[in-house]
Design an enzyme around this catalytic site. Structure first.
Site, mmCIF file in Angstrom:
data_model
loop_
_atom_site.group_PDB
_atom_site.id
_atom_site.type_symbol
_atom_site.label_atom_id
_atom_site.label_comp_id
_atom_site.label_asym_id
_atom_site.label_seq_id
_atom_site.Cartn_x
_atom_site.Cartn_y
_atom_site.Cartn_z
ATOM 1 N N ASP A 127 10.394 2.335 2.441
ATOM 2 C CA ASP A 127 9.004 1.882 3.067
ATOM 3 C C ASP A 127 9.207 0.309 3.556
ATOM 4 O O ASP A 127 8.154 -0.477 3.411
ATOM 5 C CB ASP A 127 7.775 2.034 1.962
ATOM 6 C CG ASP A 127 6.533 1.949 2.946
ATOM 7 O OD1 ASP A 127 6.478 1.696 4.029
ATOM 8 O OD2 ASP A 127 5.410 2.017 2.214
ATOM 9 N N ASN A 135 0.801 -1.144 0.107
ATOM 10 C CA ASN A 135 -0.130 -0.116 -0.001
ATOM 11 C C ASN A 135 0.965 1.173 -0.056
ATOM 12 O O ASN A 135 1.819 1.343 0.811
ATOM 13 C CB ASN A 135 -1.071 -0.038 1.217
ATOM 14 C CG ASN A 135 -1.879 1.240 1.278
ATOM 15 O OD1 ASN A 135 -2.391 1.777 0.270
ATOM 16 N ND2 ASN A 135 -2.027 1.826 2.322
HETATM 17 ZN ZN LIG Z 1 2.648 4.815 4.412
#
Ligand SMILES: [Zn+2]
Length: 440
Positions: A309, A282
């Protein structure tokens, strides 16, 4: 004391002509000179870089270290070692832990745990709102004083425009940025993939690119209104890049980052992999078209940093059917090689200096840390040595990270970091690189 010889020096801005020697003393760069020009200091440990690139220690603006509270996925020690093994001298730990990092005592906890790891510097991100509930601002001033590097409710956007606006004003007073996870949640409920061909063929619910763009535009409007610095993280859609490009032209105080996975993987791989959860993330992997737009953003300076991330999960949470698996790609240890390899395969679409800035001076400026992201006499001796020609396979079972599932498993990538140094201390060295660095 250390004596690094025969490196091609990238100082954060430019790659210098010829080879350089560096003396590192008391955690700082004491001297820089053309190779072979001076006598080594007595007792210095000599490390021969043999023509490899010597860059400021890489900085990852966005990693999930899962500590406190979810240490079965990762902890600060494993995460900090994974960062070092990936070429990062600094890693920013996201605050969506359990409990969330929303007060100074927790900021201190992350800093102290990071210290004891003796690997990459761990900088805590504080949450914008108390408990990340999106109701009331967290104690940003206290967290900043304790050493928080940036504020974000990552995993979620800041709940309302009003709170984001107030947070921007506070952060600006503190000389810091707000990092925003851009997602309009009313459009992404239960989404599994991009709202595109993959969603159409599989029947999986899709997240439209508009969900990202709406939040990006909200952020731009508020950065314009307040004059404060908003950083947009993990942008994935062409339209988002276009909006940031326009905002920057208008002089708005906006920065952004993109991830190695959005730069190299597109949604077609989900079907090709037989719906492997290694590709579930995501924001979702978008189309090949979006991927190209991200590379254009790197080329023209719209993108300020590449951030991993890194989202580690336990096998039990990831080795599941696509719909049931958690979202997130683990990448700290291969992120630099993933990007360098892609840049090489694309025929070096822009200069290496621009690419290196995305891991060094770019993220340092987002964090407003003028002491990081550059190498000059007197600067902190955070150094990443890179071997552009080195090829190696991704083997998650050898990772320092606790994560074991990654979409690049088994891939032979070219262009790896071979040594990471933080404050003059070698915190990682690639054992097979024939680089004779001593790990202290
Ligand atoms: Zn995020």
């Amino acid at each position: 004391m250390k004596w690094l010889v025969n490196g091609r020096l990238f100082d954060g801005e430019l790659l210098r002509e010829g080879l350089c020697d560096l003396v590192i003393d008391k955690g700082r760069v004491a001297k820089i000179a053309p190779a072979g020009r001076f006598v080594p200091p007595e007792g210095a440990t000599r490390i021969d870089l043999d023509g490899r690139i010597l860059a400021p220690g890489f900085i990852d603006l966005h990693a999930h270290l899962r500590d406190p509270g979810q240490e079965w996925r990762e902890d600060i020690i494993s995460g900090s070692r994974a960062a070092a093994a990936g070429g990062f001298a600094t890693v920013v730990a996201m605050p969506n832990t359990d409990p969330p990092i929303d007060r100074s005592s927790l900021v201190r906890y992350v800093l102290e745990r990071g210290q004891s790891a003796g690997a990459a510097r761990v900088l805590p991100a504080g949450s914008v709102t108390k408990g990340r509930h999106g109701q009331e601002l967290a104690e940003m001033w206290f967290m900043a004083n304790e050493g928080a590097a940036i504020f974000t409710d990552d995993g979620l956007p800041v709940s309302t425009a009003h709170l984001l606006r107030t947070a921007l004003l506070y952060a600006d007073d503190l000389g810091m940025a707000i990092m925003e996870h851009p997602e309009e949640l009313s459009l992404t409920k239960d989404a599994q993939v991009n709202d595109g061909p993959c969603a159409a063929r599989s029947g999986l619910k899709g997240a439209p690119k508009a969900a990202e763009l709406i939040a990006v535009e909200r952020g731009i409007a508020l950065a314009k209104d307040t004059g404060a610095h908003l950083h947009l993280t993990h942008l994935s859609a062409k339209e988002s890049l276009e909006a940031v490009r326009r905002a920057k032209k208008d002089g708005i105080n906006i920065t952004c980052d993109v991830t190695p996975h959005h730069l190299t993987l597109d949604e077609s791989l989900i079907e090709k992999s037989g719906y492997s959860a290694a590709y579930k993330v995501n924001p979702p992997l978008r189309t090949a078209h979006d991927l190209e737009a991200l590379w254009e953003g790197l080329a023209d300076g719209t993108v300020d940093a590449i951030a991993t991330d890194h989202a580690p999960y336990h096998l039990d949470e990831k080795d599941l059917p696509f719909q049931e698996a958690a979202s997130g790609i683990a990448s700290l240890e291969c992120a630099v090689a993933v990007v360098l390899d892609a840049w090489l395969k694309r025929g070096k679409p822009f200069g290496i200096e621009r690419l290196l800035r995305l891991f060094t001076a770019g993220p340092a400026s987002v964090l407003r840390k003028s002491d990081l992201g550059r190498i000059e006499e007197g600067s902190v001796a955070d150094i990443t040595a890179l071997d552009i020609g080195r090829e190696r396979r991704v083997e998650a079972k050898r990772w320092e990270s606790k994560a074991r599932i990654t979409p690049w498993e088994g891939a032979a990538l070219c262009g790896w970091p071979v040594m990471t140094m933080r404050e003059g201390k070698v915190i990682w060295v690639d054992g097979d690189s024939r680089l004779h660095a001593e790990r202290d």
